[in-house]
Motif scaffolding. Structure first.
Motif, PDB file in Angstrom:
ATOM      1  N   ASP A 128       0.804  -1.218   0.000  1.00 55.03           N
ATOM      2  CA  ASP A 128       0.000   0.000   0.000  1.00 55.03           C
ATOM      3  C   ASP A 128       0.840   1.273   0.000  1.00 55.03           C
ATOM      4  O   ASP A 128       0.314   2.364   0.205  1.00 55.03           O
ATOM      5  N   LYS A 129       2.135   1.151  -0.249  1.00 52.51           N
ATOM      6  CA  LYS A 129       3.014   2.315  -0.249  1.00 52.51           C
ATOM      7  C   LYS A 129       3.411   2.694  -1.670  1.00 52.51           C
ATOM      8  O   LYS A 129       3.535   1.852  -2.549  1.00 52.51           O
ATOM      9  N   CYS A 130       3.595   3.997  -1.871  1.00 50.39           N
ATOM     10  CA  CYS A 130       4.065   4.498  -3.165  1.00 50.39           C
ATOM     11  C   CYS A 130       4.776   5.821  -2.912  1.00 50.39           C
ATOM     12  O   CYS A 130       4.160   6.778  -2.421  1.00 50.39           O
ATOM     13  N   ASP A 131       6.051   5.871  -3.234  1.00 53.83           N
ATOM     14  CA  ASP A 131       6.855   7.062  -2.940  1.00 53.83           C
ATOM     15  C   ASP A 131       6.395   8.290  -3.715  1.00 53.83           C
ATOM     16  O   ASP A 131       6.606   9.423  -3.270  1.00 53.83           O
ATOM     17  N   THR A 132       5.789   8.076  -4.876  1.00 50.77           N
ATOM     18  CA  THR A 132       5.393   9.206  -5.720  1.00 50.77           C
ATOM     19  C   THR A 132       3.931   9.606  -5.521  1.00 50.77           C
ATOM     20  O   THR A 132       3.432  10.456  -6.246  1.00 50.77           O
ATOM     21  N   ARG A 133       3.256   9.018  -4.555  1.00 49.09           N
ATOM     22  CA  ARG A 133       1.837   9.305  -4.347  1.00 49.09           C
ATOM     23  C   ARG A 133       1.643  10.708  -3.769  1.00 49.09           C
ATOM     24  O   ARG A 133       2.244  11.052  -2.746  1.00 49.09           O
ATOM     25  N   PRO A 134       0.790  11.532  -4.390  1.00 48.90           N
ATOM     26  CA  PRO A 134       0.514  12.877  -3.862  1.00 48.90           C
ATOM     27  C   PRO A 134      -0.173  12.815  -2.498  1.00 48.90           C
ATOM     28  O   PRO A 134      -0.844  11.832  -2.167  1.00 48.90           O
ATOM     29  N   ALA A 135      -0.026  13.872  -1.733  1.00 50.18           N
ATOM     30  CA  ALA A 135      -0.573  13.901  -0.373  1.00 50.18           C
ATOM     31  C   ALA A 135      -2.091  13.785  -0.370  1.00 50.18           C
ATOM     32  O   ALA A 135      -2.667  13.115   0.500  1.00 50.18           O
ATOM     33  N   HIS A 136      -2.770  14.423  -1.332  1.00 44.73           N
ATOM     34  CA  HIS A 136      -4.233  14.386  -1.316  1.00 44.73           C
ATOM     35  C   HIS A 136      -4.765  12.991  -1.649  1.00 44.73           C
ATOM     36  O   HIS A 136      -5.811  12.581  -1.140  1.00 44.73           O
ATOM     37  N   ILE A 137      -4.034  12.238  -2.471  1.00 42.44           N
ATOM     38  CA  ILE A 137      -4.429  10.857  -2.763  1.00 42.44           C
ATOM     39  C   ILE A 137      -4.212   9.985  -1.531  1.00 42.44           C
ATOM     40  O   ILE A 137      -5.051   9.139  -1.182  1.00 42.44           O
ATOM     41  N   ARG A 144     -12.318   7.134   0.476  1.00 42.64           N
ATOM     42  CA  ARG A 144     -11.956   6.168  -0.566  1.00 42.64           C
ATOM     43  C   ARG A 144     -13.182   5.403  -1.049  1.00 42.64           C
ATOM     44  O   ARG A 144     -13.157   4.795  -2.122  1.00 42.64           O
ATOM     45  N   TYR A 145     -14.268   5.420  -0.263  1.00 44.93           N
ATOM     46  CA  TYR A 145     -15.517   4.766  -0.661  1.00 44.93           C
ATOM     47  C   TYR A 145     -16.556   5.769  -1.146  1.00 44.93           C
ATOM     48  O   TYR A 145     -17.695   5.396  -1.417  1.00 44.93           O
ATOM     49  N   ASN A 146     -16.160   7.018  -1.257  1.00 47.27           N
ATOM     50  CA  ASN A 146     -17.062   8.075  -1.704  1.00 47.27           C
ATOM     51  C   ASN A 146     -17.028   8.162  -3.228  1.00 47.27           C
ATOM     52  O   ASN A 146     -15.972   8.430  -3.814  1.00 47.27           O
ATOM     53  N   PRO A 147     -18.154   7.943  -3.902  1.00 50.28           N
ATOM     54  CA  PRO A 147     -18.168   7.984  -5.374  1.00 50.28           C
ATOM     55  C   PRO A 147     -17.663   9.302  -5.948  1.00 50.28           C
ATOM     56  O   PRO A 147     -17.184   9.340  -7.087  1.00 50.28           O
ATOM     57  N   GLU A 148     -17.741  10.372  -5.163  1.00 50.84           N
ATOM     58  CA  GLU A 148     -17.302  11.670  -5.662  1.00 50.84           C
ATOM     59  C   GLU A 148     -15.789  11.737  -5.854  1.00 50.84           C
ATOM     60  O   GLU A 148     -15.290  12.628  -6.550  1.00 50.84           O
ATOM     61  N   THR A 149     -15.061  10.811  -5.246  1.00 48.11           N
ATOM     62  CA  THR A 149     -13.601  10.810  -5.410  1.00 48.11           C
ATOM     63  C   THR A 149     -13.168  10.069  -6.678  1.00 48.11           C
ATOM     64  O   THR A 149     -11.980  10.028  -6.988  1.00 48.11           O
ATOM     65  N   THR A 150     -14.130   9.524  -7.401  1.00 43.33           N
ATOM     66  CA  THR A 150     -13.801   8.782  -8.618  1.00 43.33           C
ATOM     67  C   THR A 150     -13.025   9.644  -9.606  1.00 43.33           C
ATOM     68  O   THR A 150     -12.023   9.205 -10.186  1.00 43.33           O
ATOM     69  N   THR A 151     -13.477  10.874  -9.799  1.00 43.37           N
ATOM     70  CA  THR A 151     -12.795  11.757 -10.757  1.00 43.37           C
ATOM     71  C   THR A 151     -11.374  12.081 -10.306  1.00 43.37           C
ATOM     72  O   THR A 151     -10.477  12.250 -11.137  1.00 43.37           O
ATOM     73  N   VAL A 152     -11.175  12.152  -8.992  1.00 43.89           N
ATOM     74  CA  VAL A 152      -9.827  12.427  -8.470  1.00 43.89           C
ATOM     75  C   VAL A 152      -8.892  11.269  -8.812  1.00 43.89           C
ATOM     76  O   VAL A 152      -7.764  11.473  -9.276  1.00 43.89           O
ATOM     77  N   PHE A 153      -9.369  10.053  -8.594  1.00 43.03           N
ATOM     78  CA  PHE A 153      -8.563   8.878  -8.922  1.00 43.03           C
ATOM     79  C   PHE A 153      -8.320   8.773 -10.427  1.00 43.03           C
ATOM     80  O   PHE A 153      -7.245   8.365 -10.867  1.00 43.03           O
ATOM     81  N   GLN A 154      -9.322   9.132 -11.224  1.00 48.76           N
ATOM     82  CA  GLN A 154      -9.162   9.071 -12.677  1.00 48.76           C
ATOM     83  C   GLN A 154      -8.081  10.041 -13.146  1.00 48.76           C
ATOM     84  O   GLN A 154      -7.266   9.708 -14.017  1.00 48.76           O
ATOM     85  N   ASP A 155      -8.068  11.223 -12.569  1.00 50.76           N
ATOM     86  CA  ASP A 155      -7.016  12.189 -12.908  1.00 50.76           C
ATOM     87  C   ASP A 155      -5.644  11.664 -12.483  1.00 50.76           C
ATOM     88  O   ASP A 155      -4.634  11.906 -13.160  1.00 50.76           O
TER      89      ASP A 155
END
Length: 249
Positions: free
Chosen positions: A6-15, A24-35
């Protein structure tokens, strides 16, 4: 020691904040993950944990599923083989998209998306089974494959490096002609440049078998004899020995 799943050195703070909270279970975050998937494709990074979270959202909310995003996630997963990333992503997709559908699957549920998923699954199978030459010939055989990996910057280079890593684990030397096919490098000059500059391997042109690429010894390809011995004391067989001297009743 390997990197935690579950670790990733390049993962942004907001992700990272979304993944560690209920959003993470909120459908509204789908667009954030897609970006974020688009960002991974452009920057040659890969965050399996975040991508799985997106696919899980698609699983809970099928109406939000974006086929292009899914195929980009799968294409990115190919660039990190032999990790289980591709299989994990594939397992979260609808049953009718699987490369081996169940007998009761609806045959009418065929689409360009299903075909795309199954073509990518075919590429994954070839990589996992070390059929590297066939992988490249399959990839180059259909324009659809080119379209599926077009959004992934440096796809061929990333896969080529992964193949080289796996070859380096299994071989001490490889015939140059064979390696050209495995790495899909069409000229001897391109092969020599890749193996010397990227892999730090040596090219031996004076060998009796023609040009050979030599791989430095590492803990994976080093031939080592191993002697295993077990210490078995007589007391362990005491009961068996006693039974041998016992008279039949």
């Amino acid at each position: 020691m390997g990197v935690a799943f579950d670790k990733c050195d390049t993962r942004p703070a907001h992700i990272d904040a979304i993944l560690n909270g209920l959003d993470r279970y909120n459908p509204e975050t789908t667009t954030v993950f897609q970006d974020y998937v688009v960002q991974q494709c452009e920057e040659r990074t890969f965050d399996c944990y975040a991508n799985l979270a997106l696919l899980k959202l698609y699983q809970f909310n099928p109406h939000l599923l974006q086929p292009e995003t899914v195929t980009n996630v799968l294409a990115k997963a190919l660039t990190v083989f032999p990790s289980p990333a591709f299989s994990l992503c594939l397992a979260l997709l609808p049953a009718h998209t699987q490369p081996f559908p169940t007998p009761d699957a609806d045959a009418s549920q065929t689409s360009d998306f299903v075909e795309s998923v199954q073509k990518l699954a075919r590429l994954s199978t070839l990589l996992e089974s070390a059929q590297y030459a066939q992988f490249w010939s399959t990839l180059n055989s259909d324009d659809l494959y080119a379209d599926l990996v077009a959004d992934v910057a440096g796809f061929e280079e990333l896969v080529r490096i992964r193949i080289a890593v796996e070859v380096g684990k299994a071989f001490r030397e490889v015939n140059a002609e064979v390696l050209e096919q495995w790495l899909d490098l069409r000229s001897r000059e391109a092969l020599e440049k890749f193996v010397t500059e990227v892999c730090s391997w040596e090219v031996d042109k004076a060998g009796p078998k023609g040009t050979v690429v030599k791989v430095p010894t590492n803990k994976e390809n080093e031939a080592r004899s191993e002697v295993k011995s077990e210490r078995v004391g007589v007391e362990m067989f005491g009961r068996v020995i006693r039974r041998g001297f016992e008279q039949a009743a």
